[in-house]
Write a protein that holds these residues in place. Structure first.
Motif, mmCIF file in Angstrom:
data_model
loop_
_atom_site.group_PDB
_atom_site.id
_atom_site.type_symbol
_atom_site.label_atom_id
_atom_site.label_comp_id
_atom_site.label_asym_id
_atom_site.label_seq_id
_atom_site.Cartn_x
_atom_site.Cartn_y
_atom_site.Cartn_z
ATOM 1 N N SER A 299 153.506 -17.355 69.233
ATOM 2 C CA SER A 299 153.037 -16.212 70.024
ATOM 3 C C SER A 299 151.889 -16.703 70.892
ATOM 4 N N LEU A 300 152.227 -17.062 72.134
ATOM 5 C CA LEU A 300 151.257 -17.715 73.012
ATOM 6 C C LEU A 300 151.054 -16.972 74.332
ATOM 7 N N GLY A 301 151.550 -15.752 74.422
ATOM 8 C CA GLY A 301 151.373 -14.996 75.658
ATOM 9 C C GLY A 301 152.197 -15.508 76.818
ATOM 10 N N LEU A 302 153.269 -16.228 76.536
ATOM 11 C CA LEU A 302 154.113 -16.771 77.601
ATOM 12 C C LEU A 302 155.000 -15.676 78.183
ATOM 13 N N ARG A 303 155.298 -15.778 79.481
ATOM 14 C CA ARG A 303 156.240 -14.836 80.100
ATOM 15 C C ARG A 303 156.937 -15.478 81.296
ATOM 16 N N LEU A 304 157.181 -16.784 81.199
ATOM 17 C CA LEU A 304 157.753 -17.521 82.320
ATOM 18 C C LEU A 304 159.263 -17.456 82.364
ATOM 19 N N GLY A 305 159.911 -17.378 81.184
ATOM 20 C CA GLY A 305 161.358 -17.544 81.173
ATOM 21 C C GLY A 305 161.705 -19.022 81.256
ATOM 22 N N GLU A 306 162.856 -19.318 81.855
ATOM 23 C CA GLU A 306 163.329 -20.696 82.040
ATOM 24 C C GLU A 306 163.717 -21.379 80.727
ATOM 25 N N GLY A 307 163.525 -20.707 79.580
ATOM 26 C CA GLY A 307 163.680 -21.365 78.292
ATOM 27 C C GLY A 307 162.406 -22.033 77.822
ATOM 28 N N SER A 308 161.294 -21.754 78.502
ATOM 29 C CA SER A 308 160.052 -22.508 78.262
ATOM 30 C C SER A 308 159.480 -22.301 76.865
ATOM 31 N N GLY A 309 159.444 -21.060 76.384
ATOM 32 C CA GLY A 309 158.899 -20.821 75.052
ATOM 33 C C GLY A 309 159.759 -21.424 73.963
ATOM 34 N N ALA A 310 161.072 -21.334 74.136
ATOM 35 C CA ALA A 310 161.987 -21.922 73.156
ATOM 36 C C ALA A 310 161.906 -23.440 73.182
ATOM 37 N N ALA A 311 161.764 -24.023 74.375
ATOM 38 C CA ALA A 311 161.636 -25.478 74.471
ATOM 39 C C ALA A 311 160.374 -25.945 73.762
ATOM 40 N N LEU A 312 159.300 -25.194 73.909
ATOM 41 C CA LEU A 312 158.066 -25.540 73.207
ATOM 42 C C LEU A 312 158.277 -25.484 71.694
#
Length: 338
Positions: A299-312
């Motif tokens: 839970s890092l406040g991400l909201r970019l999409g692109e698969g970015s949170g899952a990749a992290l």
């Protein structure tokens, strides 16, 4: 490969025939976890993650050496309703950025050793505006599902799917509302940064779509056809293909999770091979994860999409598997166990 379906009815049949996790591998992984050189439960959720992956890989020593990241891109007719802060041309421009290696997802894929590809789906031909017509014909949604299906590498041992599509938080909110109930205002968020008037337009568009297509929305796959988008359907197709190959999936943010939810609502248990990589800052994502019974890893406040949170989150999964598969047992290390 050619997808084993040519209609939504055939895709539904494919979902119903999917394999389950390997119960014997799960038991063996649980046994191994209990013998590792650590106090019971000391690695918290990492232990659960490792055992979960073991069940899908069919081994008590699971691994993540060939993760794959796929980004799907599509454009949406509902943008005509003023639901986005950016024009649809940005989708094409961002696909170019992905291809050039300049986006956040490129850096995260590289950082965690994932092979990344991007698939643009008819960007010059947006879906229909779902407030006035179904977003896609059956042939169009089946083609998008098949694109996702074919994009998965059978040799991958972990999958992340992401998206790019200006305006696509609105179809995602419409999917969530149709699948789980409520009005547009319960599911829409600010997406790329719309103001209060834009937020109201998003809610209104979702409500209009729900009203127009109401008679069809008892069928989850028709929900995708009427209210979704090509990149959303492609993500669902890729997630389904991963299940057929017993590849574990890390779900990304609100849009990815809404797409995945269509599979779960079509056939219960379709997301057993999926874990939530993170909970995003898009307001309704946490609510959607709760409805699916998925607890996010980050839970890092991400909201970019692109698969970015899952990749992290690939890094978290890799850490879990490295500990589970690489640690010695008490007997191997010559350490006295409890």
């Amino acid at each position: 490969m050619t997808a084993p379906f040519a209609s939504l009815a055939e895709f539904s049949a494919v979902l119903k025939a999917m394999p389950a996790a390997d119960a014997e591998a799960v038991q063996a992984a649980v046994a191994r976890n209990g013998q590792l050189t650590k106090p019971p439960g000391a690695l918290g959720r990492l232990e659960d993650v490792a055992i979960w992956v073991a069940g899908w890989q069919g081994t008590d020593r699971p691994h993540c050496e060939r993760p794959q990241v796929i980004v799907f891109a599509g454009n949406h007719g509902v943008v005509a309703q003023g639901v986005s802060a950016f024009p649809a041309e940005v989708t094409v421009q961002m696909v170019g950025n992905f291809s050039a290696g300049g986006a956040a997802i490129n850096q995260l894929s590289k950082a965690f050793g994932a092979a990344m590809s991007v698939h643009a789906l008819d960007l010059d031909r947006p879906t229909a505006d779902f407030t006035v017509a179904p977003a896609m014909t059956e042939a169009e949604v089946v083609a998008a599902l098949a694109t996702g299906w074919a994009a998965v590498d059978p040799e991958a041992d972990m999958l992340v799917v992401g998206e790019m599509g200006i305006g696509n938080t609105t179809p995602a909110a419409a999917l969530a509302a149709a699948l789980f109930g409520g009005a547009g205002a319960d599911w829409v968020g600010r997406g790329t940064g719309v103001d209060d008037a834009g937020l109201a337009r998003k809610a209104g568009a979702v409500d209009a779509g729900l009203a127009l297509h109401g008679p069809l929305l008892g069928d989850a796959l028709q929900v995708m056809r009427c209210l979704g988008g090509r990149e959303l359907a492609a993500m669902a197709g890729a997630i389904a293909r991963a299940r057929s190959l017993r590849i574990a999936v890390i779900l990304d943010g609100f849009i990815c999770t809404a797409s995945a939810a269509v599979l779960e609502k079509a056939v219960a248990g379709s997301l057993d091979h999926c874990i939530a990589g993170h909970v995003s800052a898009e307001g309704a994502h946490g609510k959607l994860l709760a409805a699916l019974g998925k607890e996010p890893l980050l839970s890092l406040g991400l909201r970019l999409g692109e698969g970015s949170g899952a990749a992290l989150a690939i890094g978290v999964v890799k850490g879990a598997l490295a500990c589970h598969s690489g640690m010695m047992t008490f007997a191997e290390a010559g350490v006295s166990g409890a």
